[in-house]
Motif scaffolding. Structure first.
Motif, PDB file in Angstrom:
ATOM      1  N   MET A   1       0.844  -1.194   0.000  1.00 58.20           N
ATOM      2  CA  MET A   1       0.000   0.000   0.000  1.00 58.20           C
ATOM      3  C   MET A   1       0.880   1.245   0.000  1.00 58.20           C
ATOM      4  N   GLU A   2       0.529   2.208  -0.859  1.00 60.50           N
ATOM      5  CA  GLU A   2       1.306   3.437  -0.954  1.00 60.50           C
ATOM      6  C   GLU A   2       1.004   4.347   0.226  1.00 60.50           C
ATOM      7  N   ALA A   3       2.033   5.013   0.754  1.00 55.42           N
ATOM      8  CA  ALA A   3       1.851   5.918   1.883  1.00 55.42           C
ATOM      9  C   ALA A   3       1.146   7.184   1.431  1.00 55.42           C
ATOM     10  N   SER A   4       0.267   7.720   2.288  1.00 58.38           N
ATOM     11  CA  SER A   4      -0.343   9.016   1.999  1.00 58.38           C
ATOM     12  C   SER A   4       0.664  10.107   2.313  1.00 58.38           C
ATOM     13  N   ARG A   5       0.538  11.228   1.616  1.00 58.77           N
ATOM     14  CA  ARG A   5       1.551  12.284   1.705  1.00 58.77           C
ATOM     15  C   ARG A   5       0.899  13.618   2.010  1.00 58.77           C
ATOM     16  N   GLY A   6       1.557  14.428   2.834  1.00 61.45           N
ATOM     17  CA  GLY A   6       1.083  15.768   3.138  1.00 61.45           C
ATOM     18  C   GLY A   6       2.256  16.680   3.431  1.00 61.45           C
ATOM     19  N   LEU A   7       1.980  17.974   3.539  1.00 54.47           N
ATOM     20  CA  LEU A   7       3.011  18.961   3.847  1.00 54.47           C
ATOM     21  C   LEU A   7       2.722  19.554   5.213  1.00 54.47           C
ATOM     22  N   GLU A   8       3.678  19.434   6.108  1.00 55.55           N
ATOM     23  CA  GLU A   8       3.546  19.977   7.459  1.00 55.55           C
ATOM     24  C   GLU A   8       4.289  21.308   7.537  1.00 55.55           C
ATOM     25  N   ILE A   9       3.584  22.359   7.958  1.00 55.32           N
ATOM     26  CA  ILE A   9       4.206  23.670   8.166  1.00 55.32           C
ATOM     27  C   ILE A   9       3.903  24.075   9.595  1.00 55.32           C
ATOM     28  N   GLU A  10       4.923  24.153  10.414  1.00 56.59           N
ATOM     29  CA  GLU A  10       4.702  24.408  11.832  1.00 56.59           C
ATOM     30  C   GLU A  10       5.872  25.153  12.447  1.00 56.59           C
ATOM     31  N   LYS A  11       5.639  25.641  13.648  1.00 55.88           N
ATOM     32  CA  LYS A  11       6.695  26.262  14.424  1.00 55.88           C
ATOM     33  C   LYS A  11       6.557  25.832  15.870  1.00 55.88           C
ATOM     34  N   LYS A  12       7.700  25.482  16.474  1.00 55.51           N
ATOM     35  CA  LYS A  12       7.709  24.973  17.854  1.00 55.51           C
ATOM     36  C   LYS A  12       8.208  26.047  18.813  1.00 55.51           C
ATOM     37  N   TYR A  13       7.689  25.971  20.038  1.00 55.02           N
ATOM     38  CA  TYR A  13       8.084  26.920  21.084  1.00 55.02           C
ATOM     39  C   TYR A  13       8.308  26.173  22.390  1.00 55.02           C
ATOM     40  N   GLU A  14       9.330  26.583  23.113  1.00 49.71           N
ATOM     41  CA  GLU A  14       9.508  26.103  24.479  1.00 49.71           C
ATOM     42  C   GLU A  14       8.682  26.987  25.403  1.00 49.71           C
ATOM     43  N   VAL A  15       8.152  26.394  26.445  1.00 45.46           N
ATOM     44  CA  VAL A  15       7.292  27.150  27.352  1.00 45.46           C
ATOM     45  C   VAL A  15       7.373  26.528  28.744  1.00 45.46           C
ATOM     46  N   ASP A  16       7.318  27.360  29.773  1.00 46.74           N
ATOM     47  CA  ASP A  16       7.380  26.871  31.143  1.00 46.74           C
ATOM     48  C   ASP A  16       6.086  26.167  31.531  1.00 46.74           C
ATOM     49  N   THR A  17       6.184  25.336  32.533  1.00 47.34           N
ATOM     50  CA  THR A  17       5.042  24.534  32.966  1.00 47.34           C
ATOM     51  C   THR A  17       3.854  25.390  33.366  1.00 47.34           C
ATOM     52  N   GLY A  18       4.109  26.506  34.024  1.00 47.65           N
ATOM     53  CA  GLY A  18       3.002  27.308  34.546  1.00 47.65           C
ATOM     54  C   GLY A  18       2.411  28.313  33.570  1.00 47.65           C
ATOM     55  N   ALA A  19       2.926  28.385  32.348  1.00 49.74           N
ATOM     56  CA  ALA A  19       2.428  29.376  31.383  1.00 49.74           C
ATOM     57  C   ALA A  19       0.981  29.061  30.993  1.00 49.74           C
ATOM     58  N   GLU A  20       0.210  30.104  30.740  1.00 51.35           N
ATOM     59  CA  GLU A  20      -1.185  29.936  30.322  1.00 51.35           C
ATOM     60  C   GLU A  20      -1.331  30.240  28.839  1.00 51.35           C
ATOM     61  N   VAL A  21      -2.116  29.424  28.173  1.00 53.37           N
ATOM     62  CA  VAL A  21      -2.389  29.658  26.756  1.00 53.37           C
ATOM     63  C   VAL A  21      -3.162  30.965  26.622  1.00 53.37           C
ATOM     64  N   PRO A  22      -2.674  31.914  25.803  1.00 57.85           N
ATOM     65  CA  PRO A  22      -3.336  33.220  25.697  1.00 57.85           C
ATOM     66  C   PRO A  22      -4.663  33.126  24.934  1.00 57.85           C
ATOM     67  N   ALA A  23      -5.396  34.234  24.916  1.00 58.38           N
ATOM     68  CA  ALA A  23      -6.658  34.313  24.168  1.00 58.38           C
ATOM     69  C   ALA A  23      -6.309  34.428  22.678  1.00 58.38           C
ATOM     70  N   LEU A  24      -6.281  33.305  21.991  1.00 54.04           N
ATOM     71  CA  LEU A  24      -5.779  33.241  20.621  1.00 54.04           C
ATOM     72  C   LEU A  24      -6.647  34.003  19.631  1.00 54.04           C
ATOM     73  N   GLU A  25      -7.924  34.214  19.972  1.00 56.49           N
ATOM     74  CA  GLU A  25      -8.803  34.941  19.060  1.00 56.49           C
ATOM     75  C   GLU A  25      -8.420  36.417  18.958  1.00 56.49           C
ATOM     76  N   GLN A  26      -7.509  36.873  19.808  1.00 52.15           N
ATOM     77  CA  GLN A  26      -7.064  38.259  19.751  1.00 52.15           C
ATOM     78  C   GLN A  26      -6.002  38.490  18.666  1.00 52.15           C
ATOM     79  N   ALA A  27      -5.497  37.407  18.098  1.00 56.00           N
ATOM     80  CA  ALA A  27      -4.484  37.552  17.040  1.00 56.00           C
ATOM     81  C   ALA A  27      -5.138  38.071  15.769  1.00 56.00           C
ATOM     82  N   ALA A  28      -4.447  38.990  15.085  1.00 56.93           N
ATOM     83  CA  ALA A  28      -4.969  39.527  13.821  1.00 56.93           C
ATOM     84  C   ALA A  28      -5.171  38.400  12.823  1.00 56.93           C
ATOM     85  N   GLY A  29      -6.324  38.386  12.186  1.00 54.74           N
ATOM     86  CA  GLY A  29      -6.632  37.349  11.207  1.00 54.74           C
ATOM     87  C   GLY A  29      -7.366  36.163  11.775  1.00 54.74           C
ATOM     88  N   VAL A  30      -7.468  36.078  13.112  1.00 51.05           N
ATOM     89  CA  VAL A  30      -8.183  34.977  13.763  1.00 51.05           C
ATOM     90  C   VAL A  30      -9.521  35.492  14.248  1.00 51.05           C
TER      91      VAL A  30
END
Length: 533
Positions: A1-30
């Motif tokens: 069986m042939e493998a399915s193929r896709g393109l992954e575009i991502e960026k990784k960040y290090e973050v401390d254990t206690g950090a809180e995920v911000p209100a992402l809807e405040q980003a321009a374009g979201v």
């Protein structure tokens, strides 16, 4: 069986254990952030004991849990994105299957890197992933932010599981259907919340402690000691005083990348894959011949010999493929209702198809051989530890200019010999020599363009034009010889007229190519005169 193929575009960040995920809807374009959901993922990563895959930023894993459980293979692009921008990787998926057997559909893409070694489990990751989907005004799913709590354990022999246990938290922002511009506004929010660009290319790299591992390119430095530079080839050629060996290193490195990246495509018989790999081997052979005095003779001679071996194996199916395509096109132009056309077509297909299949079987066997894997090792060793001599520290611009002038002189000499050759076999052989010399000039000029820019680029373009025209001439010669052989074997009247028409077409093609070559030579005569660059 042939493998399915896709393109992954991502960026990784290090973050401390206690950090809180911000209100992402405040980003321009979201426009809004969807409801987060949590998955428990377990992945076992496979590599060789010496981490050959991780060193190339390749990851192979079998993961359970989440919506994309299965085997995953991630391959980096030929040219990595510089700096801390979002990284792109080709991602191949295969079903879960057996936990200890890598699917062949993925393994095919790894032979050029494994080189006979067997991938074994090296790391187990347990990840608690909370995913925050991001949507645009029109409801399009732009991206996902993954908040990962990771536990990693080394599995290799000699490692104690608990002693190697690591825990960390990271955020991954991955495009879904959005535009890469979304990374900037979202990153501002993440940075304000305490995120930092990740110091590793993948979770596997962090677990192995390799950080942002990158290949090293060996190049003779100003003192000729072969000091390595990072994988950013322009740095090797910075300034007019770049050493001569750096020109070769950068050019050869690009061709090695093409060979490695195209290996799987050749194994899978993808369109033009053999042609691309063959061209890369020829380019390396050309520049090694042109810049040979920069290096010790013995290793360069052996490397060119092995590249010739590979090129010949690639040439057999490629030449048969080209010949079959050309004759199919010519046959299609004849009267389709003629019984002779059908018979001739069947015999030509049988002959060219047999040559193609036989050549490809030999090639496939060679690609699994220790000899091929040793050649890949030698190519990378030449790139990373070039066997330079004292001349390698000379200015690259001067040495490259001399190499181009020498190749152009060689082409002028062969062109003169072709003009003086008698019609027939002598002339055909002479024009074939011109074509080969034009090809060498093209490749040497391409390498010189790294330090001489537009002028060398014009020379390469002119040489390529002559190469292609005379390539058509040589193709017609090969087709003529094949057709004459088939016609001699089958003398039935129904096909005799068809072969006669086809043979006449080859003669017309040869004459047209000769006329085209004379015109191209006249046009580029001044450019390819003395003192080319």
């Amino acid at each position: 069986m042939e493998a399915s193929r896709g393109l992954e575009i991502e960026k990784k960040y290090e973050v401390d254990t206690g950090a809180e995920v911000p209100a992402l809807e405040q980003a321009a374009g979201v426009a809004r952030a969807g409801k987060p959901h949590t998955d428990l993922l377990e992945a076992v990563y496979f590599d060789t004991p010496r981490h050959r895959l991780a060193a190339r930023r390749i990851t192979l894993r079998r993961r359970t849990g989440g919506k994309d459980a299965g085997w995953h293979l991630k391959l980096p692009p030929l040219v990595p994105v510089p700096g801390d921008g979002p990284q792109q990787r080709t991602e191949l998926h295969a079903p879960l299957g057996r936990p200890d057997v890598v699917p062949d559909s993925l393994l095919t893409h790894l032979h050029a890197y494994l080189r006979g070694a067997e991938p074994v489990p090296v790391v187990r990751l347990e990840t608690r992933r909370t995913t925050y989907p991001l949507y645009g005004e029109d409801g399009v799913h732009l991206a996902d932010l993954a908040d990962d709590q990771v536990t990693a354990v080394r599995l290799e022999d000699g490692h104690d599981d608990e002693a190697t246990r690591q825990e960390w938290r990271e955020w991954e922002l991955e495009l879904v259907h959005g535009d890469p511009e979304i990374f900037g506004p979202v990153e501002e929010l993440l940075t304000a919340a305490g995120a930092r660009p990740a110091g590793h290319a993948s979770k596997l790299a962090r677990a192995l402690g390799t950080g942002k591992a990158s290949r090293k390119l060996g190049a003779a430095g100003a003192d000729g000691n072969g000091a390595a530079e990072d994988e950013g080839s322009p740095a090797l050629l910075a300034g007019k005083r770049a050493p001569a060996a750096a020109v070769v290193t950068v050019y050869v490195a690009a061709q090695i990348d093409q060979i490695l990246a195209g290996d799987a495509a050749v194994r899978l018989e993808e369109l033009d894959a053999v042609h691309a790999m063959r061209s890369a081997t020829r380019r390396i052979r050309s520049v090694l011949a042109a810049y040979g005095r920069l290096y010790r003779a013995s290793p360069v001679r052996k490397l060119r010999s092995e590249l010739k071996w590979l090129g010949q194996l690639l040439g057999q199916p490629r030449d048969a493929e080209v010949l079959r395509a050309e004759l199919r096109e010519q046959l299609a132009g004849l009267l389709p209702g003629d019984d002779g056309v059908a018979a001739a077509t069947a015999r030509i297909e049988e002959r060219t198809g047999g040559d193609y299949d036989g050549g490809y079987r030999l090639l496939q066997a060679a690609l699994q051989s220790p000899r091929y894997f040793r050649l890949l090792d030698k190519l990378e060793d030449f790139r990373d530890n070039p066997p330079v001599q004292a001349e390698a520290v000379a200015q690259g611009r001067r040495v490259a200019a001399k190499a181009v002038d020498k190749a152009a002189k060689r082409l002028r000499r062969s062109h003169k010999a072709a003009k003086a050759a008698r019609r027939g076999t002598d002339q055909e052989l002479a024009l074939h020599r011109v074509r080969k010399d034009a090809k060498r000039l093209r490749h040497v000029a391409e390498s010189a363009a790294l330090v001489h820019g537009k002028r060398a680029g014009k020379v390469a373009k002119a040489a390529r034009r002559q190469q292609k025209i005379l390539g058509r001439f040589q193709d017609a010669v090969v087709a003529r010889d094949l057709l004459a052989a088939i016609a001699g074997e089958y003398s039935d009247p129904a096909t005799a007229g068809i072969y006669a028409q086809l043979l006449n077409q080859q003669e017309e093609r040869m004459l047209a190519a000769q006329a085209g070559h004379r015109k191209a030579w006249k046009k580029s005569r001044d450019l390819l005169g003395r003192g080319v660059i």
